[in-house]
Design a protein around this motif. Structure first.
Motif, PDB file in Angstrom:
ATOM      1  N   UNK A   1      46.176  65.592  23.616  1.00  0.00           N
ATOM      2  CA  UNK A   1      46.403  64.359  22.875  1.00  0.00           C
ATOM      3  C   UNK A   1      45.509  64.283  21.640  1.00  0.00           C
ATOM      4  N   UNK A   2      44.359  64.936  21.672  1.00  0.00           N
ATOM      5  CA  UNK A   2      43.425  64.922  20.542  1.00  0.00           C
ATOM      6  C   UNK A   2      43.218  66.355  20.059  1.00  0.00           C
ATOM      7  N   UNK A   3      42.965  66.532  18.762  1.00  0.00           N
ATOM      8  CA  UNK A   3      42.670  67.887  18.291  1.00  0.00           C
ATOM      9  C   UNK A   3      41.388  68.395  18.944  1.00  0.00           C
ATOM     10  N   UNK A   4      41.384  69.632  19.319  1.00  0.00           N
ATOM     11  CA  UNK A   4      40.190  70.190  19.936  1.00  0.00           C
ATOM     12  C   UNK A   4      39.188  70.580  18.861  1.00  0.00           C
ATOM     13  N   UNK A   5      37.981  70.805  19.299  1.00  0.00           N
ATOM     14  CA  UNK A   5      36.937  71.211  18.356  1.00  0.00           C
ATOM     15  C   UNK A   5      37.299  72.548  17.707  1.00  0.00           C
ATOM     16  N   UNK A   6      37.880  73.448  18.481  1.00  0.00           N
ATOM     17  CA  UNK A   6      38.271  74.756  17.938  1.00  0.00           C
ATOM     18  C   UNK A   6      39.350  74.599  16.863  1.00  0.00           C
ATOM     19  N   UNK A   7      40.293  73.720  17.086  1.00  0.00           N
ATOM     20  CA  UNK A   7      41.354  73.503  16.101  1.00  0.00           C
ATOM     21  C   UNK A   7      40.788  72.899  14.818  1.00  0.00           C
ATOM     22  N   UNK A   8      39.848  71.989  14.960  1.00  0.00           N
ATOM     23  CA  UNK A   8      39.222  71.381  13.786  1.00  0.00           C
ATOM     24  C   UNK A   8      38.431  72.429  12.999  1.00  0.00           C
ATOM     25  N   UNK A   9      37.745  73.318  13.723  1.00  0.00           N
ATOM     26  CA  UNK A   9      36.985  74.386  13.065  1.00  0.00           C
ATOM     27  C   UNK A   9      37.936  75.333  12.329  1.00  0.00           C
ATOM     28  N   UNK A  10      39.049  75.678  12.974  1.00  0.00           N
ATOM     29  CA  UNK A  10      40.023  76.584  12.356  1.00  0.00           C
ATOM     30  C   UNK A  10      40.596  75.973  11.084  1.00  0.00           C
ATOM     31  N   UNK A  11      40.915  74.686  11.139  1.00  0.00           N
ATOM     32  CA  UNK A  11      41.481  74.007   9.962  1.00  0.00           C
ATOM     33  C   UNK A  11      40.461  73.967   8.823  1.00  0.00           C
ATOM     34  N   UNK A  12      39.198  73.709   9.166  1.00  0.00           N
ATOM     35  CA  UNK A  12      38.150  73.686   8.145  1.00  0.00           C
ATOM     36  C   UNK A  12      37.990  75.069   7.511  1.00  0.00           C
ATOM     37  N   UNK A  13      38.061  76.116   8.323  1.00  0.00           N
ATOM     38  CA  UNK A  13      37.947  77.482   7.803  1.00  0.00           C
ATOM     39  C   UNK A  13      39.098  77.789   6.845  1.00  0.00           C
ATOM     40  N   UNK A  14      40.300  77.381   7.211  1.00  0.00           N
ATOM     41  CA  UNK A  14      41.465  77.609   6.348  1.00  0.00           C
ATOM     42  C   UNK A  14      41.290  76.858   5.028  1.00  0.00           C
TER      43      UNK A  14
ATOM     44  N   UNK B   1      51.165  89.435   6.558  1.00  0.00           N
ATOM     45  CA  UNK B   1      51.323  90.859   6.280  1.00  0.00           C
ATOM     46  C   UNK B   1      50.404  91.716   7.143  1.00  0.00           C
ATOM     47  N   UNK B   2      49.236  91.196   7.464  1.00  0.00           N
ATOM     48  CA  UNK B   2      48.295  91.946   8.304  1.00  0.00           C
ATOM     49  C   UNK B   2      48.518  91.674   9.783  1.00  0.00           C
ATOM     50  N   UNK B   3      49.423  90.759  10.090  1.00  0.00           N
ATOM     51  CA  UNK B   3      49.710  90.367  11.472  1.00  0.00           C
ATOM     52  C   UNK B   3      48.438  89.915  12.188  1.00  0.00           C
ATOM     53  N   UNK B   4      47.691  89.050  11.504  1.00  0.00           N
ATOM     54  CA  UNK B   4      46.448  88.487  12.038  1.00  0.00           C
ATOM     55  C   UNK B   4      46.531  86.972  11.975  1.00  0.00           C
ATOM     56  N   UNK B   5      45.787  86.331  12.860  1.00  0.00           N
ATOM     57  CA  UNK B   5      45.765  84.878  12.889  1.00  0.00           C
ATOM     58  C   UNK B   5      45.171  84.333  11.590  1.00  0.00           C
ATOM     59  N   UNK B   6      45.736  83.257  11.104  1.00  0.00           N
ATOM     60  CA  UNK B   6      45.286  82.640   9.857  1.00  0.00           C
ATOM     61  C   UNK B   6      43.797  82.300   9.874  1.00  0.00           C
ATOM     62  N   UNK B   7      43.259  81.672  10.937  1.00  0.00           N
ATOM     63  CA  UNK B   7      41.824  81.358  10.935  1.00  0.00           C
ATOM     64  C   UNK B   7      40.930  82.606  10.894  1.00  0.00           C
TER      65      UNK B   7
END
Length: 112
Positions: A37-50, A78-84
């Motif tokens: 229901x809430x964004x996780x800390x990991x998701x928030x970190x990933x978004x900040x990195x992006x 193209x590198x088939x890697x996760x965006x974060x």
């Protein structure tokens, strides 16, 4: 600790935070996973990195503001890697570390 929420009219449940007795319960739909229901800390970190990597690409490669995220996404695909993960490499590059050759090659191909 679950109790029925008042006024939702949807059969939802309310969850109370046991660590804060003064906080009112958060209404939830019945069957909803409260962890999703809430964004996780990991998701928030990933978004900040992006966001940071987008800014670095925009500044270092002199890209229009709306193009930085497009370039980052394309490199990731193209590198088939996760965006974060690609974003973290771009951030390290922005801090003066060498850029991974595969990322550098993709950037050259996309921007030149």
């Amino acid at each position: 600790m679950h109790r029925r929420s008042r006024g939702s009219g949807r059969g939802g449940i309310a969850t109370a935070d046991p660590s804060n007795p003064h906080e009112p319960p958060t209404p939830q739909l019945a069957g909803a996973d409260p962890l999703r229901a809430r964004p996780t800390e990991a998701a928030a970190h990933a978004r900040a990195a992006v966001d940071q990597a987008t800014g670095i690409l925009t500044a270092r490669l002199l890209l229009p503001p709306d193009r930085g995220l497009d370039v980052l996404r394309t490199v990731s695909q193209h590198l088939d890697e996760q965006l974060p993960d690609v974003a973290e490499d771009i951030i390290r590059w922005g801090l003066g570390h060498p850029l991974r050759p595969s990322i550098a090659e993709e950037l050259r191909r996309l921007v030149d």
